[in-house]
Design a protein around this motif. Structure first.
Motif, PDB file in Angstrom:
ATOM      1  N   UNK A 150       0.807  -1.214   0.000  1.00 38.33           N
ATOM      2  CA  UNK A 150       0.000   0.000   0.000  1.00 38.33           C
ATOM      3  C   UNK A 150       0.844   1.270   0.000  1.00 38.33           C
ATOM      4  N   UNK A 151       2.136   1.144   0.293  1.00 38.69           N
ATOM      5  CA  UNK A 151       3.022   2.302   0.367  1.00 38.69           C
ATOM      6  C   UNK A 151       3.545   2.675  -1.016  1.00 38.69           C
ATOM      7  N   UNK A 152       3.861   3.961  -1.208  1.00 38.18           N
ATOM      8  CA  UNK A 152       4.385   4.379  -2.509  1.00 38.18           C
ATOM      9  C   UNK A 152       5.791   3.811  -2.729  1.00 38.18           C
ATOM     10  N   UNK A 153       6.133   3.578  -3.985  1.00 34.88           N
ATOM     11  CA  UNK A 153       7.482   3.111  -4.302  1.00 34.88           C
ATOM     12  C   UNK A 153       8.206   4.193  -5.092  1.00 34.88           C
ATOM     13  N   UNK A 154       9.502   4.094  -5.162  1.00 36.61           N
ATOM     14  CA  UNK A 154      10.300   5.083  -5.878  1.00 36.61           C
ATOM     15  C   UNK A 154      10.655   4.606  -7.281  1.00 36.61           C
ATOM     16  N   UNK A 155      10.033   3.546  -7.751  1.00 33.03           N
ATOM     17  CA  UNK A 155      10.291   3.047  -9.105  1.00 33.03           C
ATOM     18  C   UNK A 155       9.877   4.091 -10.132  1.00 33.03           C
ATOM     19  N   UNK A 156      10.786   4.387 -11.058  1.00 32.64           N
ATOM     20  CA  UNK A 156      10.493   5.341 -12.118  1.00 32.64           C
ATOM     21  C   UNK A 156      10.581   6.790 -11.713  1.00 32.64           C
ATOM     22  N   UNK A 157      11.045   7.067 -10.517  1.00 31.94           N
ATOM     23  CA  UNK A 157      11.172   8.452 -10.055  1.00 31.94           C
ATOM     24  C   UNK A 157      12.637   8.860 -10.051  1.00 31.94           C
ATOM     25  N   UNK A 158      12.852  10.117 -10.256  1.00 29.23           N
ATOM     26  CA  UNK A 158      14.212  10.637 -10.229  1.00 29.23           C
ATOM     27  C   UNK A 158      14.615  10.956  -8.797  1.00 29.23           C
ATOM     28  N   UNK A 159      15.904  11.026  -8.571  1.00 25.68           N
ATOM     29  CA  UNK A 159      16.392  11.380  -7.248  1.00 25.68           C
ATOM     30  C   UNK A 159      16.686  10.169  -6.389  1.00 25.68           C
ATOM     31  N   UNK A 160      16.823  10.418  -5.128  1.00 27.63           N
ATOM     32  CA  UNK A 160      17.172   9.376  -4.171  1.00 27.63           C
ATOM     33  C   UNK A 160      15.994   8.418  -3.968  1.00 27.63           C
ATOM     34  N   UNK A 161      16.236   7.116  -4.011  1.00 28.00           N
ATOM     35  CA  UNK A 161      15.141   6.160  -3.802  1.00 28.00           C
ATOM     36  C   UNK A 161      14.679   6.151  -2.345  1.00 28.00           C
ATOM     37  N   UNK A 162      13.414   5.798  -2.157  1.00 23.94           N
ATOM     38  CA  UNK A 162      12.871   5.672  -0.804  1.00 23.94           C
ATOM     39  C   UNK A 162      13.595   4.540  -0.082  1.00 23.94           C
ATOM     40  N   UNK A 163      13.856   4.745   1.184  1.00 26.16           N
ATOM     41  CA  UNK A 163      14.467   3.696   2.006  1.00 26.16           C
ATOM     42  C   UNK A 163      13.789   3.671   3.357  1.00 26.16           C
TER      43      UNK A 163
END
Length: 53
Positions: A18-31
């Protein structure tokens, strides 16, 4: 419930999709999504101020 872990692995497996992912986004990935969610749960359970997290 341990002192360091608020959610069991089964509970986390239900929440994680249910949480957002950082796939396909620019910048630092979610951790550390689990750490953030457990911090929010801990804050509400103990009633501490946000600045104390």
């Amino acid at each position: 419930m341990s002192r360091t872990s608020v959610l069991s692995d089964d509970q986390w497996s239900r929440i994680e999709p249910l949480l957002p992912s950082s796939d396909g986004r620019r910048g630092r990935p979610f951790r550390g999504n689990r750490k953030v969610v457990e911090g929010i749960i801990y804050r509400y359970r103990c009633g501490i101020a946000w600045r104390d997290l």
